[in-house]
Design an enzyme around this catalytic site. Sequence first.
Site, mmCIF file in Angstrom:
data_model
loop_
_atom_site.group_PDB
_atom_site.id
_atom_site.type_symbol
_atom_site.label_atom_id
_atom_site.label_comp_id
_atom_site.label_asym_id
_atom_site.label_seq_id
_atom_site.Cartn_x
_atom_site.Cartn_y
_atom_site.Cartn_z
ATOM 1 N N HIS A 1 -0.635 5.210 1.198
ATOM 2 C CA HIS A 1 -0.069 6.027 2.131
ATOM 3 C C HIS A 1 0.294 7.292 1.755
ATOM 4 C CE1 HIS A 1 -0.535 2.653 5.468
ATOM 5 N NE2 HIS A 1 -1.115 2.102 4.272
ATOM 6 N N GLU B 1 -8.014 5.284 -4.461
ATOM 7 C CA GLU B 1 -6.793 5.574 -3.593
ATOM 8 C C GLU B 1 -5.476 5.653 -4.646
ATOM 9 O OE1 GLU B 1 -7.231 5.147 0.799
ATOM 10 O OE2 GLU B 1 -7.708 3.295 -0.108
ATOM 11 N N GLU C 1 -7.107 -3.342 -3.782
ATOM 12 C CA GLU C 1 -8.395 -3.186 -3.605
ATOM 13 C C GLU C 1 -9.089 -1.847 -4.116
ATOM 14 O OE1 GLU C 1 -10.433 -4.347 0.666
ATOM 15 O OE2 GLU C 1 -9.353 -2.596 0.753
ATOM 16 N N ASP D 1 0.810 -1.092 -0.022
ATOM 17 C CA ASP D 1 -0.056 -0.011 0.156
ATOM 18 C C ASP D 1 1.045 1.368 0.092
ATOM 19 O OD1 ASP D 1 -2.130 -1.698 0.223
ATOM 20 O OD2 ASP D 1 -2.646 -1.405 2.340
#
Length: 721
Positions: free
Chosen positions: A444, A522, A518, A440
């Site tokens: 972040h 983002e 996912e 990720d």
Amino acid sequence: MALPTSFWLFLSFSLWYCNALALATTTHGPPTTPFLFPETKSTVVPNPARFFSSHLLSSPLPTNSFFQNFVVSNGGDHEYIHPYLVKSNSSSLSFSHPFLLSNSSIVQQIFVPDLTITSLNKTTPSAILNKRHRISSFSDLSVTLDLPSNNLRFYLVRGSPFLTCKAITRSTYLFISTVHDILSFSSDASLTKHIIKLNNSQTWLLYTSAPIRFTHSISQITSREFSGVIRIAILPNSERKYEAVLDKYSSCYPISGHANLSKPFRLEYKWEKKGRGKLLLLAHPLHRQLLSGNIVLEGFKYKSIDGDLVGVIGDSWVLKLEPIPVTWHSITGIRKEHFPEIVSALRKDVDALTTISTPSSYFYGKEVARAARLALIAEEVDYPKAIPVVAKFLKNAVQPWLDGNYGRNGFLYERKWGGLVTKLGSTSSTEDFGFGIYHDHHFHLGYFVYAIAVLAKIDPAWGWQYKPQAYSLVADYMNVGLGSYSYSFYPQVRCFDPWKLHSWAAGLQNYTDGRNQESTSEAVNAYYSAALLGLAYKDNHLERIGSTLAALEILSAQTWWHVREGNNMYGKEFSRKNRLVGILWNNMRDTKLWFAPAEWTACRLGIQVLPITPITEILFSNAEFARDVVNWALPSLSLSGVSGRWKDFFYALEGTYDYTSAIAKTRKSTEHDDGNSLANLLWWIYSQDSRVLYKTTAVKNFATTTTTISDCYGEVSNVNW
């Protein structure tokens, strides 16, 4: 009369500030010296020396790549390399042309070792001691996997209908086995083409660079001593009409492939090849949508979870995409009559800003990005009073992470793989959602970069001071030739997959179905934020690269995550029951989320929308699809366990087709997602009111506008990924 000391102090400070401001507003491009965060020795990352050849270990290594399963854990999980699933057990390589399992909950390709290749060579003592496979080279579009104990090298090139193998140093006795029964095995007169027919209806073609004799039994094929290149391909649907195509292109084989950017909104592939003739590769549906200039064999197709893979001729491809607008504020503006209501919410949201309590890099990032949104909304609705308050909050919140004095967590540099980890993640593979093992990163860091970009815009002096740290954060996940200086301590593009044209979130962990992602929204935010950072620093190159990757991520989301009614890529039952994929794996489509079961469709909607920013308008540009998604997910809001905070994202999508209803519901809302606010939601929905007006009056001008944007961008010198 002598002037007081305080006057001279004030004058000195003023001159310093003006000078800093001038430098900040005139310094373009990346820093001249790269910034490296403090180094740490992680206790949780795996040892890359187990699988990578020694000459590769001195440079940063891929952590989210298409072959990651080959270099983590025991290296034994399969990977999907179009069009085959490939699995290494260290002394052999198995590959499968998988069949698709599809129902309303899951779409998955099933691995069956249709063929397994090894050799009968006697191994040396050193090879026996080191029986693992080795990665001897890799590139954007390929990986070379060696089996030292068996003297075999495999060129695994994405999109190649052939699996290519060669003897590394000496003659080899090949041994091919199958879990099926061999119905027949035949060779042509030249002994360079061989046909294997199996009892599962598959037909495989085997080509050799020199004559070779084989013997076979019911499930095994053995060769005489051989030195050269072997290519194996499945015959699509076992149809003889495709055999001539494979025959024609069997002599030319790729050994590596590279992706590069030469112009904005343009991606080029170039393969290094050997042998005679032209190169045959396979394009997935998004390639086909963007491909320009190549000969396409429309009838030559392989089935895939990603859609049909179609034959393309040529050792270079050019993919062209439409430019997208990357803006600080709403794309089409907000009517002034809506300003007072937004300002009223803005005042309350700004007054409520308080010290961030979480040490989590993800949730902390969401909160600073949420605050940064308030400053941009204040600019757009002409409420400048809020901006210095937000700027102060952002400085207090972000600076400790950049200075390295945020005691509860922080960014550190890990050298084994070459990238950032967090203080918490350096000793735990689960803290910060696995950031310490490279999960990720773009999620972040994208939030932090967004906040930094906004702060650099509203306070250029601060932006100039922290420019090196800002670029280092971006380079960790998007190190694509950031100016003349090479950030050699990061890999090229950590998360973005230049073949699939979207990112992978999963890092250094083995998964049966490969990498996964996912939240597409983002991922889009990460590259959008990088583009905004380019705008803040007047760095045209960074802006263009970020915009291009954001555009590709959006197209991929719309192709593979957004499930439209009537599009049966994933099977009729899955398409009938779903409007969004939950987690997209390299080899699977899942309706579950990491944090929610499949029936919580409200969470699936939210995770594919957040955060709400101007780029959301491009991601969900189809209002009718947005309506379908809302209607599909709406019943789940009443389920036990589904937080009312997810309503934000329903109202956001509803605003694209019924802004009046969305506003009425938003006014009654009492809770919001931790990355969202009432002011942001009102801003978004009122911008959709202007969007409808814009669509009806100015849509004819949009093509001209995007063409102008593209023309203004001009060329970027060849930049390797």
